[in-house]
Design an enzyme around this catalytic site. Structure first.
Site, PDB file in Angstrom:
ATOM      1  N   ASN A 166       0.803  -1.224   0.000  1.00 13.77           N
ATOM      2  CA  ASN A 166       0.000   0.000   0.000  1.00 13.77           C
ATOM      3  C   ASN A 166       0.840   1.280   0.000  1.00 13.77           C
ATOM      4  O   ASN A 166       0.384   2.308  -0.492  1.00 13.77           O
ATOM      5  CB  ASN A 166      -0.982   0.003   1.174  1.00 13.77           C
ATOM      6  N   GLU A 262       4.286  -4.317  12.654  1.00 14.65           N
ATOM      7  CA  GLU A 262       3.093  -3.480  12.628  1.00 14.65           C
ATOM      8  C   GLU A 262       2.053  -4.281  11.873  1.00 14.65           C
ATOM      9  O   GLU A 262       2.198  -4.541  10.682  1.00 14.65           O
ATOM     10  CB  GLU A 262       3.398  -2.136  11.949  1.00 14.65           C
ATOM     11  N   CYS A 296      -3.496   1.098   6.845  1.00 23.71           N
ATOM     12  CA  CYS A 296      -3.585   0.522   8.183  1.00 23.71           C
ATOM     13  C   CYS A 296      -4.024   1.536   9.231  1.00 23.71           C
ATOM     14  O   CYS A 296      -4.487   1.148  10.308  1.00 23.71           O
ATOM     15  CB  CYS A 296      -2.256  -0.109   8.586  1.00 23.71           C
TER      16      CYS A 296
END
Length: 488
Positions: A166, A262, A296
């Site tokens: 992304n 993450e 995210c």
């Protein structure tokens, strides 16, 4: 808002499959995978599919590269990273076009990503010469009067960096930049969907003067060589950004080594009765649907005070419907395609499931190819996937609340958390929410998707470990060494 497909392609130089960087040479493999434009389906190039043998050689190369990096002065590391930042800035248009072609990110957003990546490399260059230790007062405790000394920060050795699609450029820079600044070597595994931008960056870093073996690049499918890479005994640290399932697999294979992860989020926003409704709606629409929701820290759940719920709902519908969905190479486009048809259909399936469970579809819920119209839901059951799991797509849910603690408790129910936000005119409400929200960052009168590349960044939920943000990643990727002189 049109969902029409306009067949416009920004060409990316096709690779011949020589996308594996091991030591000083580019290699191909027995198998390659085709990289396609998610908007048009056009072939962009071929990427080599690395295997276990490539992973083992890449780590061996990085072991040698780590010794060369360790011997470089901090000034030399800084100059390499500054040179890379300058080269990336000069080539920004080509990199932005490549990001757009490979991921479907609208060109305006891709251009911002390149600018952020330049900043990340510059921050890394600056931290390379700031990584200083301190003197230690050994005489502060009886028996230490004849001792003096200090501590320094040293590199760990070989860092494995695994990145998602992304933000295919800047998230690589957030791992590679700090690792090189400290004096480590890196084995980079970019996302399967976006390997070509990583190849472009690697070539730029080599041209900036990196020693042989300091950066190694393995494209392909992680399931083919991931365990051999992350579990290798010569790897000192694994830094991963991605899904929880892969994160669990990495932890199992990595064993006793340093790990930073993450693993995503489910961004909650609280809109109080004293908020500026139009500002909140515009910020939430942008934060929810930018990058087609594949973010995210994007907005996913919005809790609105009952006294302003209907006004916010109407403003949010209007802001959502004003977004332009279509060709990502068009500067007027706000929302491009999702990364592939499978993910686009998943989001629609989750939306249909929520509606079947009692949710109200306010707008959206349609797709053409991988383009998904931004979707807004109300009356969503808490058990619906769009509410309790990370959607990672352009769908947002609205909820009512009457008391701020009720909203905070609801916001805290998600298993994974990175950022939360509150829109309010009250400093008391803002401070109260900042204290009680169990997240890694609280944005006041701003969307959850705001991030400064210099700030600490990471998750607060189960499985999240470590922090990015250049200065903080530098500490994660280094270790202290104490030097003590006994004067007696």
């Amino acid at each position: 808002m049109s969902l029409a497909l306009r067949q416009v392609v920004t060409p990316v130089p096709a690779e011949t499959g020589r996308t594996l960087l091991i030591g000083a040479g580019w290699e191909t493999a027995a198998e390659t995978m085709t990289v396609r434009n998610p908007f048009t389906g056009d072939v962009l190039g071929e990427a080599a599919c690395a295997g276990v043998e490539h992973a083992e050689r890449a780590v061996a190369s990085a072991v040698l590269g780590a010794e060369l990096m360790r011997d470089l002065s901090t000034g030399a590391r800084s100059r390499i990273l500054h040179a890379a930042a300058a080269a990336l800035e000069a080539d920004a248009a080509r990199f932005a076009a490549a990001i757009t072609a490979e991921t479907g990110k609208p060109v305006r957003s891709a251009t911002r990503e390149v600018a952020r990546a330049v900043n990340t490399l510059r921050l890394s260059a600056e931290e390379a010469v700031r990584l200083a230790g301190e003197t230690i007062a050994f005489d502060s405790f009886p028996g230490g009067e004849t001792r003096s000394g200090h501590y320094v920060h040293e590199p760990l050795g070989v860092i494995v960096a695994i990145t998602p699609f992304n933000d295919p450029l800047n998230l690589i820079c957030h791992k590679v930049g700090p690792a090189l600044a400290v004096g480590n070597a890196v084995v980079l595994k970019p996302a399967e969907q976006a390997p070509l931008v990583a190849v472009m960056l690697a070539k730029l870093l080599l041209a900036a003067g990196l020693p042989e073996g300091a950066l190694n690049l393995l494209t392909g499918r992680g399931c083919d060589f991931g365990d051999a890479l992350t579990g290798h005994e010569d790897v000192a640290m694994v830094s991963f950004t991605g899904g929880a399932g892969v994160g669990q697999a990495i932890c199992r294979s990595a064993g006793m080594k340093r790990v930073a992860m993450e693993l995503g989020g489910n961004g909650p926003v609280i809109v109080m009765d004293d908020a500026d409704i139009d500002t909140a709606a515009q910020a939430c629409a942008s934060g929810a649907f930018g990058a087609a929701g594949q973010n995210c820290i994007g907005v996913q759940r919005i809790y609105v005070h009952e006294s302003v719920h209907d006004a916010f709902r109407d403003a949010m519908v209007a802001a959502t419907n004003a977004l332009t969905v279509g060709d990502p190479t068009d500067p007027a486009t706000d929302i491009g395609p999702m990364i592939d048809l499978q993910q686009a259909e998943r989001i629609l399936t989750w939306t249909r499931e929520a509606v079947a469970q009692g949710a109200t579809l306010l707008t959206g819920g349609e797709r053409v190819g991988a383009l998904v119209r931004p979707t807004l839901l109300a009356d969503v059951p808490e058990a619906a996937k769009v509410s309790c799991e990370e959607a990672f797509g352009p769908v947002v849910s609205l909820f009512r609340f009457s008391d701020v603690d009720e909203a905070i408790d609801a916001a805290n129910r998600a298993e994974y958390a990175i950022h939360a936000a509150i829109f309010t005119g009250s400093l008391r409400h803002a401070r109260h929410a900042a204290r009680r929200l169990r997240v890694a960052g609280v944005m006041i009168n701003d969307s959850t998707d705001y991030r400064l590349d210099a700030m600490p960044f990471g998750g607060a939920g189960r499985g999240n470990m470590g922090r990015e943000g250049v200065r903080f990643a530098v500490r994660e990727m280094s270790q202290t060494k104490v030097v003590c002189f006994h004067d007696a």
